[in-house]
Design an enzyme around this catalytic site. Structure first.
Site, PDB file in Angstrom:
ATOM      1  N   HIS A   1       0.793  -1.234   0.000  1.00 11.77           N
ATOM      2  CA  HIS A   1       0.000   0.000   0.000  1.00 11.77           C
ATOM      3  C   HIS A   1       0.816   1.270   0.000  1.00 11.77           C
ATOM      4  O   HIS A   1       0.266   2.359   0.161  1.00 11.77           O
ATOM      5  CB  HIS A   1      -0.921   0.060   1.221  1.00 11.77           C
ATOM      6  CG  HIS A   1      -1.986  -0.973   1.228  1.00 11.77           C
ATOM      7  ND1 HIS A   1      -3.235  -0.762   0.693  1.00 11.77           N
ATOM      8  CD2 HIS A   1      -1.993  -2.232   1.688  1.00 11.77           C
ATOM      9  CE1 HIS A   1      -3.970  -1.845   0.845  1.00 11.77           C
ATOM     10  NE2 HIS A   1      -3.237  -2.759   1.439  1.00 11.77           N
TER      11      HIS A   1
ATOM     12  N   THR B   1      -8.471   6.687  -1.864  1.00 10.81           N
ATOM     13  CA  THR B   1      -9.816   6.118  -1.936  1.00 10.81           C
ATOM     14  C   THR B   1     -10.849   7.210  -1.655  1.00 10.81           C
ATOM     15  O   THR B   1     -11.991   7.115  -2.110  1.00 10.81           O
ATOM     16  CB  THR B   1      -9.999   4.973  -0.925  1.00 10.81           C
ATOM     17  OG1 THR B   1      -9.437   5.372   0.334  1.00 10.81           O
ATOM     18  CG2 THR B   1      -9.308   3.710  -1.407  1.00 10.81           C
TER      19      THR B   1
ATOM     20  N   LYS C   1     -14.666   8.144  -3.296  1.00  7.10           N
ATOM     21  CA  LYS C   1     -15.889   8.448  -2.545  1.00  7.10           C
ATOM     22  C   LYS C   1     -16.466   9.786  -2.987  1.00  7.10           C
ATOM     23  O   LYS C   1     -17.677   9.934  -3.177  1.00  7.10           O
ATOM     24  CB  LYS C   1     -15.587   8.507  -1.036  1.00  7.10           C
ATOM     25  CG  LYS C   1     -15.196   7.161  -0.449  1.00  7.10           C
ATOM     26  CD  LYS C   1     -14.489   7.288   0.910  1.00  7.10           C
ATOM     27  CE  LYS C   1     -13.717   6.010   1.193  1.00  7.10           C
ATOM     28  NZ  LYS C   1     -12.729   6.146   2.286  1.00  7.10           N
TER      29      LYS C   1
ATOM     30  N   LYS D   1      -8.367  13.862   4.400  1.00  7.33           N
ATOM     31  CA  LYS D   1      -7.437  12.720   4.357  1.00  7.33           C
ATOM     32  C   LYS D   1      -6.421  12.944   5.465  1.00  7.33           C
ATOM     33  O   LYS D   1      -6.392  14.019   6.071  1.00  7.33           O
ATOM     34  CB  LYS D   1      -6.724  12.658   3.009  1.00  7.33           C
ATOM     35  CG  LYS D   1      -6.117  14.013   2.576  1.00  7.33           C
ATOM     36  CD  LYS D   1      -5.505  13.967   1.186  1.00  7.33           C
ATOM     37  CE  LYS D   1      -6.521  14.062   0.072  1.00  7.33           C
ATOM     38  NZ  LYS D   1      -6.649  12.866  -0.743  1.00  7.33           N
ATOM     39  N   ARG D   2      -5.598  11.916   5.747  1.00 10.39           N
ATOM     40  CA  ARG D   2      -4.552  12.133   6.742  1.00 10.39           C
ATOM     41  C   ARG D   2      -3.642  13.284   6.335  1.00 10.39           C
ATOM     42  O   ARG D   2      -3.477  13.580   5.151  1.00 10.39           O
ATOM     43  CB  ARG D   2      -3.731  10.850   6.914  1.00 10.39           C
ATOM     44  CG  ARG D   2      -4.434   9.796   7.730  1.00 10.39           C
ATOM     45  CD  ARG D   2      -4.739  10.282   9.148  1.00 10.39           C
ATOM     46  NE  ARG D   2      -3.532  10.420   9.931  1.00 10.39           N
ATOM     47  CZ  ARG D   2      -3.046   9.481  10.742  1.00 10.39           C
ATOM     48  NH1 ARG D   2      -3.693   8.341  10.886  1.00 10.39           N
ATOM     49  NH2 ARG D   2      -1.937   9.675  11.407  1.00 10.39           N
TER      50      ARG D   2
ATOM     51  N   LYS E   1       0.797  14.640   0.560  1.00  6.28           N
ATOM     52  CA  LYS E   1      -0.586  14.881   0.133  1.00  6.28           C
ATOM     53  C   LYS E   1      -0.827  16.365  -0.162  1.00  6.28           C
ATOM     54  O   LYS E   1      -1.840  16.748  -0.722  1.00  6.28           O
ATOM     55  CB  LYS E   1      -1.568  14.370   1.190  1.00  6.28           C
ATOM     56  CG  LYS E   1      -1.534  12.848   1.370  1.00  6.28           C
ATOM     57  CD  LYS E   1      -2.506  12.397   2.446  1.00  6.28           C
ATOM     58  CE  LYS E   1      -2.342  10.944   2.848  1.00  6.28           C
ATOM     59  NZ  LYS E   1      -3.030  10.006   1.945  1.00  6.28           N
TER      60      LYS E   1
HETATM   61  C1  26V Z   1       2.429   2.516   8.564  1.00  3.98           C
HETATM   62  C2  26V Z   1       2.532   2.473   9.917  1.00  3.98           C
HETATM   63  C3  26V Z   1       3.867   2.522  10.505  1.00  3.98           C
HETATM   64  C4  26V Z   1       3.865   2.779  11.986  1.00  3.98           C
HETATM   65  C5  26V Z   1       2.830   2.003  12.695  1.00  3.98           C
HETATM   66  C6  26V Z   1       1.451   2.292  12.191  1.00  3.98           C
HETATM   67  C7  26V Z   1       1.396   2.337  10.711  1.00  3.98           C
HETATM   68  C8  26V Z   1       0.175   2.248  10.084  1.00  3.98           C
HETATM   69  C9  26V Z   1       0.092   2.297   8.714  1.00  3.98           C
HETATM   70  C10 26V Z   1       1.210   2.445   7.948  1.00  3.98           C
HETATM   71  C11 26V Z   1       1.180   2.473   6.458  1.00  3.98           C
HETATM   72  C12 26V Z   1      -0.017   3.000   5.908  1.00  3.98           C
HETATM   73  C13 26V Z   1      -0.053   2.783   4.428  1.00  3.98           C
HETATM   74  C14 26V Z   1      -1.328   3.293   3.866  1.00  3.98           C
HETATM   75  O1  26V Z   1      -2.248   3.642   4.573  1.00  3.98           O
HETATM   76  N1  26V Z   1      -1.409   3.357   2.567  1.00  3.98           N
HETATM   77  C15 26V Z   1      -2.577   3.868   1.900  1.00  3.98           C
HETATM   78  O2  26V Z   1      -3.346   2.756   1.473  1.00  3.98           O
HETATM   79  C16 26V Z   1      -4.538   3.150   0.815  1.00  3.98           C
HETATM   80  C17 26V Z   1      -5.318   1.899   0.506  1.00  3.98           C
HETATM   81  O3  26V Z   1      -4.643   1.125  -0.420  1.00  3.98           O
HETATM   82  C18 26V Z   1      -4.203   3.953  -0.432  1.00  3.98           C
HETATM   83  O4  26V Z   1      -5.399   4.381  -1.018  1.00  3.98           O
HETATM   84  C19 26V Z   1      -3.338   5.153  -0.076  1.00  3.98           C
HETATM   85  O5  26V Z   1      -2.935   5.823  -1.246  1.00  3.98           O
HETATM   86  C20 26V Z   1      -2.129   4.707   0.707  1.00  3.98           C
HETATM   87  O6  26V Z   1      -1.407   5.822   1.181  1.00  3.98           O
END
Ligand code: 26V
Length: 817
Positions: free
Chosen positions: A355, A651, A655, A543-544, A549
C-alpha cells in the site's frame, strides 16, 4: 421483528421498556440506540449461524483478510441497510417520534484504523459479504482506537479514543475460542525418531480472546465474521504466581502488562519506528489468526497438505507478514511437515498487498528484537533467508550486490516486504500506476525474479456505505432515473450518462447537492458558530495530513486568493468555502505546523470584512468515518493533489467522485484511472507527471529558490509565513514550513506546481458559474464511479488471487459440493 412497520413498532416498544425499566416518554436516545442495536444484532444472529454452517458444508476455500486495521465506523445504519429493513425502521421510529439519524449518532465510531489502508479493509469486508463470498476479517480489538482530535487555539490536541465505554452491541466474546500466544522464552531442540523437534520453553503466555463482529451482506442473508482479538493474561494467580508475599500485586502488574498488547492502535507515523509493542501486536494478530484458522480447518478432517484448497490468507500491507513464519512453525513443529512441504503450503495460502512506496514507511525490525521476542519464529526467518540467498546466488551467479539488496535479513534488520514477497504467491499494488512503479522501481529485483506473482488490483470503495447510506437523497434521484440495478451492479451507474444533458435531471442533482451542503452548513454552524454560504463552492480536502498529500499547496493557494482580494476588493471571484479534515500523527511536527497554519488562515479570512463574503475556510476537527459521511455528500470540488508518484491509490478520491464532486488532481494513484474515464470535460488535471518528478529527483534539476524569485505570488505567500504576516496571529511564525520549501528545496514540489494549481482553480471558479455545465460534470462523475466500487475490486481478488466463487446470492445458496 422487522417484517412490517407495526410489528417493528410493537416489538421495539416492548424491548425498550423491558430493557430500561422506564416509561416510553422517559427514555434517552442512548436507550433507544441500545434497544434497537440489540434487536438488529439478534436478527443478524440467525443468519450468522446459518452462514457458518453453509460454509462448512459447502467446503469451499475461505479467505481470511489479515489486517492491523479495520476502520469500520458506525454499524447501525449500514446493518439496517444491508438487512433491507432501513425503511421500516426509519418510518417506525419516526412514528414513535424519533429520528433515526439522531439515534445513529449515539453509536461510537469504531476507529480501529489510521486512514486509507484501514478503511479499505472495512470496505472489502462489506463487498465480500455482499457478493456472497466466504471472506472474513482478522484484526485486533484495540481498547483505544485512533486518537480523538481536538483543535485548541488552532493546534491539534490528541485525546484517547475509548470507543468501548458504552459497550459494543455488535461484538460477541467467544472465550471458548481463545488461543494461546507465546512470547520470549528459549527454544529447545530434541530428537524424536531421528527428527528434530523444537519447543519454546519459559515463554510468556498470553491469551488471545476473540470478539466476533458480524459482517452483514446486502440483502443476501450472508453474514461473515470480523474476528478481533483481545489480549488477556494467561497466568493463573492461584498457582504459584510470583513470590508468596507479593503474589497478588505481582499478578495484577503482570496482568496489566500483558493486556497492553491490544491496548491501542499505533498512529501511522511520518517515519516508521520499530517499537517492541507494535511487533508484539503484529505477532499476536498473526499467531492467533493462524491458530484459529487451523482449528476451523480441523473440522473438515482433512490432511494438512490440503490446507491451501480450503484456506487463503491475505495480508494487508506487511503488518501481518509474520503469518508466514508462524504458519511454517506450526506446520513443522506441530504437524510434522518437513521444510519443503511446509513452504509449498504456506506460499500457496498467503498473498500480499502493498500500500505504499514511501521508503520511510517500509517496515523493518531489528534482528535482535525479533530474535528475543520470537525466538522460534526468528530461527525460521533466518532459515528462510539462508535458503533464499542460496537460491539467489544460483539464479544470479556472481551478483553478490543483488543478493544483498534482496536478502530478508540484512544490516541487522528483518525486511518485512522481502519476507512478504518471498512467502506469497501473489503481490499486488492498489492502482495501475502504483503497481507499475513497484515493478519498475521499488521492487524491480523481485519483479525480475517472480514476474508472475505481481499484479494490480485498483482499489474500490463500497457504494452501499458511501452512496446509499451516506447520501440517500442522491441514491433516490439516481433510482428515479435508471432504476435500482446499480445497487447490486454498481457498474450500471454508467446508465446515468444518458441523463447528463437532461435539464430536469440536472436540476435534481443540483438540488440534492444543495440540501447536503445545507446539512453540512448546519453542522459547521453548530461547531464554529459561523453561517456558511451554501451557494459558494464547497472545496474539500479530507485525508490524513502528510507532506506528500500537499495540504500545504491548498493552503498557500488560499493565502494567494486572500492577497488578490485584498489588492482588489472588487475582484470577480466565485465565492468559496474550503473545508479541511485531517489528523496528523502525534509525533509529526511538520504536519502539525500545517494544521496550525490552516487554522490561522481560517481565522484571518473568515473574519476580514473584505474577504469573508468570498472566502471561508474551515478545519473540521476529528476527521473520521462518520464525519466523512457528512462532508463527502456536500462536496463540489475534491482535492486530490499529491505529488505524482507518492499516493499509492487514494480512496477518498473515489468516494467524492461517487457523490458527484469534481476532482482537481494530479496524475497520481487512482486519479490516473479516473482521468482515463473522465477526461478533461469532467476532471481538472494539473501538475508534474511522475516521469518529470523522477527526472527532477535523479538530476536535482529543480530549484525552489528560483521559483520563489521568479513568481511574485509565490514570494509573497512564502514571506507571509514569517512573522508578522497576516496569518501569524499570536506571534506565530511558520519558519519551519518556510525553510522546508526554500532551504530544503521543497521535496514535494509544492512551489513547482503552484502556478498550475492556481490557474486550474481559477478555471474551476469560472466553470462553476455555468450551473448546467457543472451539473453535467457532476453527473458524469457519478456515472463513471462504478468502476471504483469495491465490488469490482473484490471480484478481481476473488478470481485472480484467491480462486474463490460466491456462495451466497440474492437468489439463495449456490450448489454445495
Ligand atoms: C504505517 C505504519 C507505521 C507505523 C505504525 C502504524 C502504521 C500504520 C500504517 C502504515 C502504512 C499505511 C499505508 C497506507 O495507509 N497506505 C494507503 O493505502 C490506501 C489503501 O490502499 C491507499 O489508497 C493510499 O494511497 C495509501 O497511502
Amino acid at each position: 421483528m422487522f417484517s412490517n412497520k407495526e410489528n417493528f413498532k410493537n416489538e421495539f416498544k416492548q424491548r425498550l421498556i423491558g430493557k430500561t425499566g422506564r416509561q416510553i416518554h422517559e427514555v434517552t436516545e442512548d436507550d433507544i440506540y441500545a434497544a434497537l442495536g440489540s434487536m438488529v444484532r439478534e436478527q443478524i444472529g440467525q443468519n450468522w449461524a446459518a452462514t457458518n454452517r453453509t460454509y462448512l458444508e459447502h467446503g469451499q476455500r475461505q479467505v481470511y483478510y489479515f489486517s492491523m486495521e479495520f476502520l469500520i465506523g458506525r454499524l447501525l445504519g449500514n446493518n439496517l441497510l444491508n438487512l433491507g429493513v432501513l425503511q421500516t425502521v426509519r418510518e417506525g421510529l419516526g412514528e414513535l417520534g424519533w429520528d433515526l439519524e439522531d439515534i445513529e449518532e449515539q453509536e461510537a465510531d469504531a476507529g480501529l484504523g489510521n486512514g486509507g489502508l484501514g478503511r479499505l479493509a472495512a470496505c472489502f469486508l462489506d463487498s465480500l459479504a455482499s457478493l456472497g463470498y466466504a471472506g472474513h476479517g482478522n484484526g485486533i480489538r484495540y481498547k483505544y482506537g485512533l486518537f480523538e482530535q481536538k483543535i485548541i487555539d488552532g493546534h491539534q490536541v490528541e485525546l484517547p479514543d475509548y470507543w468501548l465505554q458504552k459497550g459494543n452491541v455488535w461484538e460477541v466474546r467467544r472465550s471458548d475460542k481463545r488461543v494461546n500466544v507465546r512470547f520470549w522464552g528459549n527454544v529447545e531442540m530434541r530428537e524424536v525418531d531421528g527428527k528434530e523437534v523444537f519447543e519454546t520453553k519459559n515463554g510468556e503466555d498470553v491469551w488471545a480472546v476473540p470478539y466476533d463482529v458480524p459482517v452483514v451482506g446486502y440483502e443476501n442473508s450472508a453474514v461473515n465474521t470480523l474476528r478481533l482479538w483481545s489480549a488477556e493474561s494467561a497466568a493463573d494467580p492461584t498457582r504459584g504466581f510470583g513470590s508468596p508475599s507479593g503474589n497478588y500485586y505481582n499478578f495484577l502488574d503482570y496482568k496489566r502488562s500483558v493486556e497492553t498488547v491490544s491496548e491501542f492502535l499505533y498512529p501511522d507515523d511520518s517515519e516508521y519506528a520499530g517499537k517492541l509493542l507494535r511487533l508484539k501486536q503484529e505477532y499476536f494478530l498473526c499467531s492467533a489468526g493462524v491458530q484459529s484458522i487451523l482449528r476451523t480447518f480441523d473440522k473438515l478432517r482433512l490432511p494438512y497438505d490440503r490446507l491451501a484448497e480450503k484456506v487463503a490468507i491475505h495480508i494487508n500491507d506487511t503488518h501481518p507478514t509474520l503469518a508466514i513464519p508462524e504458519l511454517m512453525r506450526i506446520l513443522m513443529d506441530e504437524k510434522e511437515f518437513g521444510w519443503d512441504e511446509a513452504w509449498e503450503i504456506v506460499t500457496s495460502v498467503v498473498s500480499y498487498t502493498n500500500h505504499t512506496i514511501l521508503s520511510e514507511a517500509l517496515e523493518t525490525w531489528p534482528e535482535q528484537m525479533v530474535r528475543e521476542l520470537l525466538p522460534r519464529v526468528y530461527m525460521i526467518i533466518e532459515e528462510m533467508n539462508r535458503r533464499f540467498c542460496a537460491s539467489l546466488l544460483e539464479e544470479y551467479p556472481g551478483e553478490q550486490d543483488r543478493v544483498s539488496r534482496m536478502a530478508i535479513i540484512a544490516d541487522g534488520q528483518v525486511k518485512m516486504a522481502h519476507l512478504a514477497i518471498h512467502g506469497s504467491h501473489s503481490i499486488n499494488g492498489v492502482a495501475a500506476l502504483h503497481t507499475d512503479i513497484l515493478k519498475k522501481r521499488e521492487m524491480k529485483d523481485f519483479y525480475e525474479l517472480y514476474p508472475e506473482r505481481f499484479n494490480n488490483k485498483t482499489n474500490g470503495i463500497t457504494h452501499r456505505r458511501w452512496l446509499m447510506h451516506a447520501n440517500p437523497s442522491l441514491a433516490e434521484v439516481i433510482e428515479g432515473a435508471i432504476g435500482s440495478d446499480w445497487k447490486t451492479r454498481p457498474d450500471r451507474l454508467n446508465d446515468l450518462l444518458a441523463h447528463a444533458d437532461d435539464a430536469v435531471f440536472q436540476d435534481k442533482i443540483r438540488s440534492v447537492k444543495h440540501t447536503n451542503k445545507e446539512r453540512l452548513a448546519s453542522y459547521i454552524y453548530k461547531k464554529h458558530g459561523v453561517t456558511v454560504d451554501t451557494n459558494s463552492i464547497f472545496d474539500v480536502q479530507v485525508k490524513r495530513l502528510h507532506a506528500y498529500k500537499r495540504q500545504l499547496l491548498n493552503a498557500l493557494h488560499i493565502m494567494d486568493l486572500y492577497n488578490r482580494i485584498k489588492d482588489n476588493p472588487t475582484l470577480d471571484l466565485t465565492p468559496r468555502t474550503f473545508i479541511f479534515g485531517a489528523k496528523a500523527a502525534p509525533g509529526y511536527y511538520m504536519a502539525k505546523q500545517i494544521i496550525k497554519l490552516i487554522n490561522n488562515i481560517a481565522n484571518t479570512v473568515n473574519n476580514d470584512p473584505q474577504t469573508k463574503d468570498l472566502l471561508n475556510v474551515f478545519f473540521l476537527e476529528n476527521y473520521s468515518v462518520s464525519l466523512a459521511e457528512k462532508i463527502i455528500p456536500a462536496a463540489d470540488v475534491s482535492e486530490q493533489i499529491s505529488t505524482a508518484g507518492k499516493e499509492a491509490s487514494g480512496t477518498g478520491n473515489m468516494k467524492l467522485m461517487m457523490n458527484g464532486a469534481v476532482t482537481v488532481g494530479t496524475l497520481d494513484g487512482a486519479n490516473v484511472e479516473m482521468y482515463e474515464s473522465l477526461g478533461d470535460e469532467a476532471m481538472y488535471l494539473f501538475g508534474l507527471r511522475v516521469e518529470e518528478v523522477e527526472k527532477y529527483y535523479r538530476e536535482g534539476g529543480y530549484s525552489a529558490q528560483a521559483i520563489y524569485h521568479e513568481d511574485e505570488r509565490v514570494k509573497r505567500v512564502l514571506d507571509q509565513l514569517i512573522y508578522p504576516g497576516p496569518f501569524c496571529q499570536y506571534g506565530q511564525s511558520f519558519d519551519p514550513i518556510y525553510h522546508s520549501l526554500l532551504s530544503h528545496n521543497d521535496e514535494y514540489f509544492v512551489l513547482r506546481d503552484f502556478a498550475g494549481y492556481a490557474d486550474t482553480q481559477e478555471r474551476i471558479g469560472m466553470d462553476y458559474r455555468n450551473s448546467k455545465e457543472w451539473a453535467r460534470k457532476s453527473i458524469i462523475n457519478i456515472a463513471k464511479s462504478g468502476r471504483f466500487a469495491g465490488d469490482r475490486t473484490i471480484n478481481e481478488y476473488a478470481t485472480e488471487i484467491w480462486g474463490i466463487k460466491p456462495i451466497f446470492s440474492r437468489e439463495g445458496v449456490h450448489g454445495t459440493r
